[in-house]
Structure formats: structure tokens, C-alpha cells
Design a protein around this motif. Structure first.
Motif, PDB file in Angstrom:
ATOM      1  N   MET A   1       0.823  -1.205   0.000  1.00  9.14           N
ATOM      2  CA  MET A   1       0.000   0.000   0.000  1.00  9.14           C
ATOM      3  C   MET A   1       0.862   1.261   0.000  1.00  9.14           C
ATOM      4  N   TYR A   2       2.000   1.227   0.706  1.00 13.59           N
ATOM      5  CA  TYR A   2       2.846   2.400   0.806  1.00 13.59           C
ATOM      6  C   TYR A   2       4.074   2.286  -0.091  1.00 13.59           C
ATOM      7  N   GLY A   3       4.130   1.244  -0.923  1.00  9.02           N
ATOM      8  CA  GLY A   3       5.342   0.960  -1.666  1.00  9.02           C
ATOM      9  C   GLY A   3       5.763   2.070  -2.606  1.00  9.02           C
ATOM     10  N   PHE A   4       4.807   2.838  -3.162  1.00 10.65           N
ATOM     11  CA  PHE A   4       5.184   3.831  -4.147  1.00 10.65           C
ATOM     12  C   PHE A   4       6.059   4.933  -3.557  1.00 10.65           C
ATOM     13  N   LEU A   5       6.042   5.112  -2.229  1.00  8.83           N
ATOM     14  CA  LEU A   5       6.847   6.162  -1.608  1.00  8.83           C
ATOM     15  C   LEU A   5       8.328   5.845  -1.659  1.00  8.83           C
ATOM     16  N   LYS A   6       8.698   4.581  -1.796  1.00 11.08           N
ATOM     17  CA  LYS A   6      10.098   4.211  -1.706  1.00 11.08           C
ATOM     18  C   LYS A   6      10.937   4.809  -2.830  1.00 11.08           C
ATOM     19  N   SER A   7      10.308   5.112  -3.967  1.00 12.21           N
ATOM     20  CA  SER A   7      11.070   5.605  -5.103  1.00 12.21           C
ATOM     21  C   SER A   7      11.295   7.114  -5.067  1.00 12.21           C
ATOM     22  N   PHE A   8      10.654   7.817  -4.133  1.00 16.20           N
ATOM     23  CA  PHE A   8      10.815   9.262  -4.067  1.00 16.20           C
ATOM     24  C   PHE A   8      12.148   9.620  -3.422  1.00 16.20           C
ATOM     25  N   LYS A   9      12.785  10.649  -3.968  1.00 17.84           N
ATOM     26  CA  LYS A   9      14.014  11.152  -3.389  1.00 17.84           C
ATOM     27  C   LYS A   9      13.663  12.194  -2.332  1.00 17.84           C
ATOM     28  N   THR A  10      14.211  12.079  -1.157  1.00 18.11           N
ATOM     29  CA  THR A  10      13.898  12.995  -0.066  1.00 18.11           C
ATOM     30  C   THR A  10      14.950  14.089   0.004  1.00 18.11           C
ATOM     31  N   PRO A  11      14.563  15.374   0.010  1.00 20.20           N
ATOM     32  CA  PRO A  11      15.537  16.451   0.079  1.00 20.20           C
ATOM     33  C   PRO A  11      16.270  16.460   1.405  1.00 20.20           C
ATOM     34  N   ALA A  12      17.502  16.987   1.388  1.00 18.78           N
ATOM     35  CA  ALA A  12      18.313  17.016   2.594  1.00 18.78           C
ATOM     36  C   ALA A  12      17.704  17.920   3.653  1.00 18.78           C
ATOM     37  N   ARG A  13      16.988  18.969   3.232  1.00 14.83           N
ATOM     38  CA  ARG A  13      16.349  19.849   4.200  1.00 14.83           C
ATOM     39  C   ARG A  13      15.182  20.546   3.507  1.00 14.83           C
ATOM     40  N   ASN A 132      -6.871   0.705  -3.588  1.00 15.14           N
ATOM     41  CA  ASN A 132      -7.593   0.835  -2.323  1.00 15.14           C
ATOM     42  C   ASN A 132      -9.060   1.221  -2.539  1.00 15.14           C
ATOM     43  N   ASP A 133      -9.640   0.661  -3.606  1.00 12.81           N
ATOM     44  CA  ASP A 133     -11.042   0.951  -3.951  1.00 12.81           C
ATOM     45  C   ASP A 133     -11.267   2.440  -4.187  1.00 12.81           C
ATOM     46  N   GLY A 134     -10.198   3.136  -4.606  1.00 13.83           N
ATOM     47  CA  GLY A 134     -10.306   4.569  -4.867  1.00 13.83           C
ATOM     48  C   GLY A 134     -10.261   5.440  -3.627  1.00 13.83           C
ATOM     49  N   ASN A 135     -10.057   4.840  -2.447  1.00 11.51           N
ATOM     50  CA  ASN A 135     -10.127   5.581  -1.195  1.00 11.51           C
ATOM     51  C   ASN A 135      -8.799   6.216  -0.800  1.00 11.51           C
ATOM     52  N   LEU A 136      -8.894   7.225   0.053  1.00 11.81           N
ATOM     53  CA  LEU A 136      -7.738   7.781   0.745  1.00 11.81           C
ATOM     54  C   LEU A 136      -7.362   6.861   1.900  1.00 11.81           C
ATOM     55  N   ILE A 137      -6.053   6.748   2.161  1.00  5.31           N
ATOM     56  CA  ILE A 137      -5.579   6.120   3.390  1.00  5.31           C
ATOM     57  C   ILE A 137      -5.143   7.260   4.307  1.00  5.31           C
ATOM     58  N   VAL A 138      -5.789   7.402   5.444  1.00  4.44           N
ATOM     59  CA  VAL A 138      -5.558   8.541   6.343  1.00  4.44           C
ATOM     60  C   VAL A 138      -5.038   8.031   7.682  1.00  4.44           C
ATOM     61  N   HIS A 139      -3.884   8.566   8.094  1.00  3.29           N
ATOM     62  CA  HIS A 139      -3.327   8.281   9.419  1.00  3.29           C
ATOM     63  C   HIS A 139      -3.353   9.579  10.206  1.00  3.29           C
ATOM     64  N   ASP A 152     -13.628   8.029   1.406  1.00  2.00           N
ATOM     65  CA  ASP A 152     -13.895   8.464   0.039  1.00  2.00           C
ATOM     66  C   ASP A 152     -13.238   9.832  -0.178  1.00  2.00           C
ATOM     67  N   PRO A 153     -12.359   9.984  -1.195  1.00  2.00           N
ATOM     68  CA  PRO A 153     -11.677  11.271  -1.403  1.00  2.00           C
ATOM     69  C   PRO A 153     -12.617  12.414  -1.769  1.00  2.00           C
ATOM     70  N   GLU A 154     -13.833  12.094  -2.187  1.00  8.72           N
ATOM     71  CA  GLU A 154     -14.795  13.137  -2.532  1.00  8.72           C
ATOM     72  C   GLU A 154     -16.011  13.111  -1.603  1.00  8.72           C
ATOM     73  N   GLY A 155     -15.872  12.368  -0.489  1.00  5.62           N
ATOM     74  CA  GLY A 155     -16.952  12.293   0.482  1.00  5.62           C
ATOM     75  C   GLY A 155     -16.946  13.467   1.446  1.00  5.62           C
ATOM     76  N   MET A 156     -17.942  13.487   2.333  1.00  4.21           N
ATOM     77  CA  MET A 156     -18.131  14.615   3.246  1.00  4.21           C
ATOM     78  C   MET A 156     -16.923  14.820   4.155  1.00  4.21           C
ATOM     79  N   LEU A 157     -16.342  13.748   4.694  1.00  4.69           N
ATOM     80  CA  LEU A 157     -15.209  13.890   5.613  1.00  4.69           C
ATOM     81  C   LEU A 157     -13.986  14.457   4.914  1.00  4.69           C
ATOM     82  N   ALA A 158     -13.650  13.913   3.747  1.00  7.39           N
ATOM     83  CA  ALA A 158     -12.460  14.361   3.032  1.00  7.39           C
ATOM     84  C   ALA A 158     -12.613  15.790   2.518  1.00  7.39           C
TER      85      ALA A 158
END
Length: 259
Positions: A1-13, A132-139, A152-158
Motif C-alpha cells: 500500500m505504501y510501496g510507491f513512496l520508496k522511489s521518491f528522493k527525499t531532500p536534505a532539508r 484501495n477501492d479509490g479511497n484515501l488512506i488517512v493516518h 472516500d476522497p470526494e466524500g463529506m469527511l475528506a
């Protein structure tokens, strides 16, 4: 679920808020020697030169930018209320289509890490197109940090306190919205366009498109809009709009700052 983040380069600051920092994303770094230029167009409407700049920027993004890290700062007036600025670190993998196979090669992928205000600080959001069925994953952050949920990314909460869903985030979507609005404006008169060059936004040299509709009309979406294009990165880095002549340049839509 979070795998796509691994390819991003993180800036030093993280550099100053609101200042364009040197890019650490390889796909952007390779284009820093190419300057933003106004394409030569045979203008039949005052907005044509501005549209040409936006269209050239969109083509550059689609052809050359795979992913990027940015500081995202935005404020949208919702139901007449102008809330505090929201700050978030954002990582975006751009949407890519295989035109030969007519398939989606790379889905649009977004990660947001909210910095402030305190009401959203610590919240992390992930959205990947068609997963993820089109949903947001929110922590959630703070006292609710043990909660991770899907919504739902277009639902009332989001959409609470928002005008645009996460599906519309990113440089490419911003450019498409600018071009769509410009083409709509092109059908009418009452459109004053100025292009300012050599404008500083932090350390960056920018070309600024300023479009003004002097009279409020139902078919116009704004009174004044200013779009700052970074001349080196060839992407928009700041957008202001004002909904009416009585409220000039107080309506901040977004500031998207590449790292």
C-alpha cells in the motif's frame, strides 16, 4: 500500500516557506538549463500568449517529470469563510499513459504530511489512482495517532473545509485547470492580459501571467488571476486569484513549491 513512496528522493532539508528551493528530483534537475520561453503564436485574442506559456509548461511536465517533492501551502475560501493557511509536505508521482497500448502505465500517486495548523498537524494521507477501492488512506496525528482509516476522497469527511479533492492535486492538474479556464475566457472579450518577466519569487526568476476581467460576469471565474512560472524549472510555482473587484488578490488558491 505504501510501496510507491520508496522511489521518491527525499531532500536534505526543507528550505524557507514560500521560497523555491533547488530541486533534488533528477527528472527536474536535468531540465534546469532550459529556460522558459514564450512560444511564438499568432495571437487572435489577448489571452493567447499566456495560454501558449501554460500549454508549453504542461507539455514539459507530461514529457519530462516523473515525480517530485514539494512544500504545498494552500487556502481556499469555502462557503464564504477563509480558513488559516495549511502547510504540508507533498510527494507526487505523475500520471503516465501508454498511448500505444491505450492503458494507464503509472497511476497518479500522492502522499501528504501535514505540518500546520495544529488542527491537522501530523496527519498523513495517501491516495493512489485505482487502488484501495479509490479511497484515501488517512493516518491521524496527535492523540488520534493510533487511527488509520480509509475514506472516500470526494466524500463529506475528506471535503470538509476543502474546495478541491486530492484527485486534483499536482502541477499537471493545476496546469490543466489554468488552460481550461483560459480557453473558456477566450470565448469572450473584457480580458486584459499582462506578461511580466524577470519577477523574483524567492531566489527564482519568474514569468508572471496577470489576467484581469474588469467587470464581473457570470461566465468569468475570477476578477484577477496571477500565475508565477519558474523560468528554470518551467512549471507554475504560485497562483493567486481574486473572485471580485472588491476583494483583490486576497483569495489564495495554492502555493506549490518544488524542492
Amino acid at each position: 500500500m505504501y510501496g510507491f513512496l520508496k522511489s521518491f528522493k527525499t531532500p536534505a532539508r526543507w528550505d524557507w516557506l514560500f521560497l523555491l528551493a533547488p530541486s533534488t528530483v533528477q527528472s527536474l534537475e536535468a531540465t534546469r538549463i532550459a529556460r522558459l520561453e514564450t512560444p511564438k503564436v499568432q495571437a487572435t485574442h489577448p489571452i493567447d500568449p499566456a495560454l501558449a506559456i501554460a500549454e508549453a509548461s504542461l507539455a514539459h511536465v507530461q514529457d519530462n517529470i516523473q515525480d517530485y517533492t514539494a512544500l504545498f501551502v494552500k487556502r481556499c475560501r469555502v462557503h464564504g469563510e477563509l480558513p488559516p493557511l495549511q502547510y504540508a509536505k507533498v510527494k507526487v508521482r505523475t500520471r503516465k499513459v501508454d498511448h500505444q497500448q491505450r492503458t494507464l502505465a503509472t497511476p497518479l500517486s500522492v502522499y501528504l504530511d501535514f505540518l500546520k495548523p495544529s488542527s491537522v498537524q501530523g496527519r498523513e494521507v495517501i491516495w493512489v489512482e485505482n487502488q484501495n477501492d479509490g479511497n484515501l488512506i488517512v493516518h491521524q496525528g496527535g492523540f488520534a495517532s493510533f487511527i488509520t482509516t480509509q475514506i472516500d476522497p470526494e466524500g463529506m469527511l475528506a471535503m470538509r473545509g476543502q474546495r478541491y479533492s486530492i484527485k486534483e492535486i499536482g502541477i499537471e492538474n493545476l496546469l490543466k485547470k489554468i488552460i481550461e479556464t483560459g480557453r473558456s475566457d477566450r470565448r469572450f472579450g473584457e480580458c486584459d492580459v499582462q506578461i511580466h518577466r524577470g519577477v523574483k519569487f524567492g531566489p527564482a526568476d519568474c514569468t508572471v501571467l496577470e489576467i484581469t476581467h474588469p467587470v464581473k460576469r457570470d461566465h468569468f471565474r475570477f476578477h484577477i488571476a496571477r500565475v508565477y512560472f519558474d523560468d528554470t524549472l518551467k512549471v507554475p510555482c504560485l497562483l493567486y486569484t481574486s473572485p471580485s473587484p472588491r476583494d483583490p488578490l486576497r483569495y489564495l488558491v495554492c502555493r506549490l513549491l518544488l524542492e
